[in-house]
Write a protein that holds these residues in place. Structure first.
Motif, PDB file in Angstrom:
ATOM      1  N   PHE A   1       0.847  -1.198   0.000  1.00 19.44           N
ATOM      2  CA  PHE A   1       0.000   0.000   0.000  1.00 19.44           C
ATOM      3  C   PHE A   1       0.882   1.248   0.000  1.00 19.44           C
TER       4      PHE A   1
ATOM      5  N   MET B   1       1.150   4.050  -2.997  1.00 16.78           N
ATOM      6  CA  MET B   1       0.840   5.456  -2.775  1.00 16.78           C
ATOM      7  C   MET B   1       2.044   6.337  -3.114  1.00 16.78           C
TER       8      MET B   1
ATOM      9  N   LEU C   1       2.141   6.753  -6.723  1.00 16.57           N
ATOM     10  CA  LEU C   1       1.102   7.667  -7.198  1.00 16.57           C
ATOM     11  C   LEU C   1       1.507   9.118  -6.984  1.00 16.57           C
ATOM     12  N   VAL C   2       2.029   9.398  -5.815  1.00 14.19           N
ATOM     13  CA  VAL C   2       2.379  10.772  -5.491  1.00 14.19           C
ATOM     14  C   VAL C   2       3.524  11.258  -6.373  1.00 14.19           C
ATOM     15  N   VAL C   3       4.512  10.381  -6.569  1.00 17.04           N
ATOM     16  CA  VAL C   3       5.623  10.761  -7.442  1.00 17.04           C
ATOM     17  C   VAL C   3       5.092  11.035  -8.855  1.00 17.04           C
TER      18      VAL C   3
ATOM     19  N   CYS D   1       2.138  12.126  -9.575  1.00 18.81           N
ATOM     20  CA  CYS D   1       1.482  13.435  -9.509  1.00 18.81           C
ATOM     21  C   CYS D   1       2.497  14.545  -9.722  1.00 18.81           C
ATOM     22  N   VAL D   2       3.616  14.444  -9.016  1.00 19.59           N
ATOM     23  CA  VAL D   2       4.632  15.483  -9.128  1.00 19.59           C
ATOM     24  C   VAL D   2       5.138  15.553 -10.560  1.00 19.59           C
TER      25      VAL D   2
ATOM     26  N   ALA E   1       2.617  17.200 -12.753  1.00 21.60           N
ATOM     27  CA  ALA E   1       2.500  18.625 -12.475  1.00 21.60           C
ATOM     28  C   ALA E   1       3.688  19.398 -13.039  1.00 21.60           C
TER      29      ALA E   1
ATOM     30  N   GLY F   1      -1.926  15.401  -4.244  1.00 24.86           N
ATOM     31  CA  GLY F   1      -0.794  14.479  -4.336  1.00 24.86           C
ATOM     32  C   GLY F   1       0.529  15.222  -4.210  1.00 24.86           C
ATOM     33  N   VAL F   2       0.659  16.305  -4.958  1.00 24.29           N
ATOM     34  CA  VAL F   2       1.915  17.064  -4.903  1.00 24.29           C
ATOM     35  C   VAL F   2       2.086  17.677  -3.513  1.00 24.29           C
TER      36      VAL F   2
ATOM     37  N   VAL G   1       1.013  16.492  -0.674  1.00 23.39           N
ATOM     38  CA  VAL G   1       1.456  15.433   0.231  1.00 23.39           C
ATOM     39  C   VAL G   1       2.950  15.199   0.053  1.00 23.39           C
ATOM     40  N   PHE G   2       3.351  15.142  -1.207  1.00 20.89           N
ATOM     41  CA  PHE G   2       4.759  14.905  -1.501  1.00 20.89           C
ATOM     42  C   PHE G   2       5.633  15.994  -0.897  1.00 20.89           C
TER      43      PHE G   2
ATOM     44  N   PHE H   1       9.991  13.018   1.561  1.00 21.79           N
ATOM     45  CA  PHE H   1      10.341  11.990   0.578  1.00 21.79           C
ATOM     46  C   PHE H   1      11.718  12.262  -0.007  1.00 21.79           C
TER      47      PHE H   1
ATOM     48  N   THR I   1      -2.865   8.901   5.236  1.00 21.47           N
ATOM     49  CA  THR I   1      -4.226   8.765   4.725  1.00 21.47           C
ATOM     50  C   THR I   1      -5.258   8.758   5.837  1.00 21.47           C
TER      51      THR I   1
END
Lengths: 300, 274, 320
Positions: free
Chosen positions: A28, A32, A35-37, A39-40, A43, C105-106, C108-109, C114, C222
């Motif tokens: 999990f 996640m 997914l977040v990477v 997103c970055v 963007a 998402g960004v 959170v990152f 990270f 989450t």
């Protein structure tokens, strides 16, 4: 809300007391993170593309016949060469008018809300109005200036453009000036009162000078926003093919030039639009960096 | 009116001298909260008067009445009368700014303006309409505050660059420069180290030749060293359960410390308090 | 000491009553600041009034029916705002559908460690830069770069999913869907910045507590962090929505300005601000009035959204 969270914390542990993180929980996490990477990545992609295209198209046009873009007037359709010297001047002029209107007004307002009426009804009202004003769509600022300046004066003008921009700059200046004034310790105000200074003397000689870095930041940020605004200028400053001779006639600006030339079907005008866009973005970046260094010079 | 605080506190000690400030039946309220109740107290000219007492006894609150600093707090209300040169300080015809020009103040935490050392002093003088030789005034004020030797070579430097003790003396110099009649000091040494404290105390002895000084202090030794007169304040639970401050006794400093009339003063000065 | 000019021989009342220019200046200064503070409210009213006064003929003529009419006919003086209202709302909502998951998402990152700070800080700067690029530049980028790039993919979608009404027309070069995507990119920084701030402002005890109970980083995020930062995130979404509703240039350049409602997202459409930008130049009389009427509708829409955003964000600040 807090209750809710503690419930959820219990949820996490209710699966048993084995200290090892199970494979499912690990997966999990990996999913996640992926997914977040992603997103970055998504963007950053458009930004990278914009910067790349600005540099590629803009620079090539800038150096095509340097420095003509800075010295010549916009070309008519199907004519090669040309530049946007009048638009650079126009952007400077309209932004200056906007700043001249909004800076004194905004700073005085901030002085009221922080120095005289901190927390009272009028200050709360101003705070509310500032928030509403910052949410007013920029095209509506343009219609407002059209209504009060263009219709009254009878023609499109640099002044009308400046009025429209000042509406958009105002909330930025009020906010940063307030922030700056609030950063002055109350001991300094007591000291001013203690030596028998009037509010005017104290604010103008001691408090405002100490707030200057903040105000300068606010002004540069507001200028950065105003320089890129197009919609409020469309029916106020309009556009002009020529150098402006007075403030009461239509004036060219870089942002409106970008709009006009980007939607035009002529390659030369399109490439000029890219060059103008590059200049505006570089200008805004420069100004934003300036704002940061100014804030770093604060006294308190 | 059997409340102990309603007793007028011994103005007889000061009867023979010029009185600068007369405090008659002064109470201070913050909203519904009563901070100080019914104080009677006279300040003699060219003397140092110390206010001592436990925290929350209202001594700083009273001090701030003398230059109308409480005006800055919207909920604050002062009743009674404070007479200065036969004018009521709280007369509606009085401009508080004029009050503060005659009754200067040094605060608990040093608060130099974010300006040069020179400007810190010149600004106050200019605000007060001084038109003479500014260089001379700056030097004289800094000398009076025993700061000249340390700062004469760096007058253009920021006042904020000085050490805490130097900053406080700069604030004293700034107050001296406006030539007030009375200087209020609100725990002026509480943020300073012992050596700086000593210097400020020495300074007070010199300054009382020219000024009347009222000092609020937590430090009883300080009061006994610098003050000619000492007022002891205490706090007491009021009817509703909240506490209010009042003046217990006000005498020559020696008698407050050596032969206090009240038991609570005795307990406080001998360290047996609370 | 003799050079001191303040006449201390005067009594307090005398010097207080005497005319003093310094006191006068102080009074004037105070009332000047009061005037400007009131002026901020006055400007808002003035904006509303100037829109209202020019829109007045159209308001009288079309009344509330203006909101539901699809006609825009300068020859017959028949005007309505339904296609623009629909286009404004639909484009903003599609933009949110793209931008919210991406932005959160960004955020959170950027709020978690990270990456080392060395990489994180420039990334944050980059996001701010994204916010500083003028909308007309986004519009131009849309015309010359984004639309030509995305069109083949949309054509693919149309070929496969053309039976779904939303994708039923062949993708036009100026259309709703691409406009909404560019809008999404434009509102991304707003969502990222505020969401990140609210994530970072969650009490560290909560985070430590969750870790202390053996939760992994993602379980903490989450189930603890995102829920407690939710009102801040929603506030950022509302602010972004306000911005998307009012955005003019990108929409005017990309949406195609078709005065009709089409179920297909690949067809040209219109928004209020794009309509104003396009028609204002040649409008006069009742047509101009109708445009101001549309502007008034836009103003009310953004006002409601921004006020909601403020209420939500304020609540989040109090919780904090």
């Amino acid at each position: 809300m807090t209750l809710n969270q503690s419930d959820k914390i219990q949820d996490i542990t209710s699966g048993g007391f084995d200290s090892e993180v199970t494979a499912a929980r690990k997966n999990f996490g990996k999913l996640m993170t992926g997914l977040v990477v992603a997103c970055v990545g998504i963007a950053i992609l458009p930004l990278g593309s914009i910067l790349f295209m600005l540099l590629k198209n803009g620079l090539s046009r800038l150096f095509l016949n340097f420095p003509s873009v800075f010295t010549e007037l916009p070309p008519p359709p199907l004519v090669e060469g040309g530049g946007f010297s009048n638009a650079i001047m126009g952007t400077i002029i309209t932004c200056t008018i906007g700043a001249l209107l909004s800076v004194p007004f905004g700073v005085l307002t901030a002085i009221y809300t922080v120095e005289f009426g901190r927390g009272n009804k009028l200050s709360q009202f101003v705070r509310f109005c500032t928030n509403v004003l910052s949410g007013v769509p920029s095209i509506i600022a343009g219609l407002f200036a059209y209504g009060i300046v263009v219709l009254t004066m009878g023609n499109f003008s640099a002044i009308a453009g400046g009025v429209a921009l000042s509406v958009l700059m105002m909330p930025i200046i009020i906010r940063t000036a307030e922030e700056g004034l609030k950063s002055i310790p109350s001991e300094v105000r007591q000291g001013l009162v203690g030596i028998g200074a009037t509010n005017f003397q104290g604010v103008t000689s001691v408090i405002l000078p100490a707030t200057l870095p903040f105000i300068a930041t606010g002004v540069t940020l507001a200028l950065a926003r105003a320089a890129g605004e197009t919609a409020p200028l469309l029916f106020t400053a309009l556009f002009s093919q020529f150098q402006a001779r007075s403030l009461s006639e239509p004036i060219a600006t870089l942002s409106v030039l970008i709009y006009n030339f980007a939607i035009a079907p002529y390659a030369n005008q399109n490439s000029l639009a890219w060059a103008a866009a590059l200049i505006i973005v570089v200008l805004i970046m420069f100004v934003s960096i300036l704002a940061r260094t100014l804030t770093a010079r604060k006294i308190y | 009116m059997t409340n102990p605080s309603t007793r007028p506190a011994a103005p007889q000690a000061t009867q023979s001298e010029d009185i600068v400030l007369r405090t008659e039946n002064v109470s201070v309220y913050y909203g519904a909260f009563e901070a100080v109740r019914n104080v009677y107290l006279d300040i003699p000219k060219n003397k140092v008067v110390a206010f001592i007492g436990p925290s929350g006894c209202g001594k700083s609150t009273l001090l701030r009445c003398y230059n109308r600093l409480n005006d800055l707090i919207p909920s604050a209300r002062v009743t009674g009368k404070i007479a200065y040169q036969n004018n009521d300080l709280y007369d509606p015809k009085v401009d508080p700014v004029e009050v503060r020009r005659r009754i200067g103040m040094v605060f608990q935490r040093p608060n130099p303006f974010p300006k040069s050392i020179y400007e810190n002093i010149a600004f106050g003088a200019r605000v007060n309409g001084y038109k003479g030789d500014m260089d001379e005034l700056v030097e004289r004020s800094l000398r009076s505050a025993a700061l000249w030797d340390e700062t004469k070579d760096k007058l253009k430097q920021s006042g904020l660059a000085l050490s805490g003790g130097q900053q406080q003396r700069l604030c004293i110099a700034r107050t001296i420069a406006i030539e007030p009649e009375v200087i209020l000091m609100d725990e002026p040494c509480s943020a300073l180290d012992p050596i700086s404290t000593l210097r400020v105390e020495d300074l007070m002895h010199e300054l009382k030749q020219r000024f009347t000084i009222i000092i609020v202090t937590h430090n009883m030794q300080q009061a006994s060293r610098v003050a000619d007169y000492t007022g002891f304040f205490n706090a007491e639970a009021a009817e509703g359960g909240s506490r209010f401050g009042y003046l217990v006794e006000y005498e020559k400093t020696e008698s407050v410390f050596n032969a206090p009339r009240e038991k609570s003063t005795q307990d406080y000065v001998s360290g047996r308090f609370g | 000491m003799t050079s001191q000019t303040i006449a201390k021989s005067e009594t307090l009342i005398e010097s207080s009553q005497k005319f003093n220019p310094v006191r006068l200046v102080d009074q004037i200064f105070y009332w000047l600041t009061v005037a400007t503070a009131l002026g901020v409210g006055f400007i808002l009213l003035w904006i509303a009034w100037s829109l209202l006064s020019i829109a007045f003929p159209a308001i009288v003529k079309f009344n509330i029916g203006f909101l539901f009419s699809t006609s825009w006919n300068p020859v017959n003086d028949a005007f309505g705002a339904l296609p623009q209202i629909a286009g404004t709302i639909i484009s903003a909502i599609i933009a949110l559908l793209f931008a919210v998951p991406l932005g959160v998402g960004v955020a959170v990152f950027l709020s978690e460690n990270f990456l080392p700070t060395k990489v994180q800080t420039p990334l944050g700067l980059l996001v701010e830069l994204l916010a500083a690029v003028p909308s007309v530049v986004y519009g131009m980028w849309g015309i010359f770069v984004f639309v030509p790039f995305i069109l083949p993919f949309l054509q693919g979608i149309h070929r496969v999913f053309g039976w779904i009404p939303l994708f039923s027309t062949p993708p036009s070069t100026r259309q709703m869907f691409t406009t909404a995507m560019v809008l999404a990119i434009m509102i991304l920084p707003t969502i990222i910045a505020i969401s990140r701030d609210s994530l970072l402002s969650v009490a560290p005890e909560l985070r430590q507590g969750a870790y202390g109970l053996g939760a992994t980083r993602w379980e903490t995020l989450t189930r603890v962090l995102v829920p407690s930062a939710l009102s801040g995130i929603i506030g950022s979404v509302m602010l972004a929505l306000g911005r998307a509703l009012g955005e003019t240039m990108a929409a005017a350049m990309l949406i195609g300005n078709a005065n009709r409602i089409n179920i297909s997202l690949f067809a040209p459409a219109s928004t209020i601000s794009a309509m104003i930008a396009n028609q204002f130049g040649e409008a006069s009389g009742l047509q101009k009035s109708a445009l101001f009427y549309q502007a008034l509708i836009l103003m009310v829409m953004t006002l409601i959204v921004n006020m909601l955003a403020e209420v939500i964000v304020n609540r989040f600040q109090q919780v904090e």
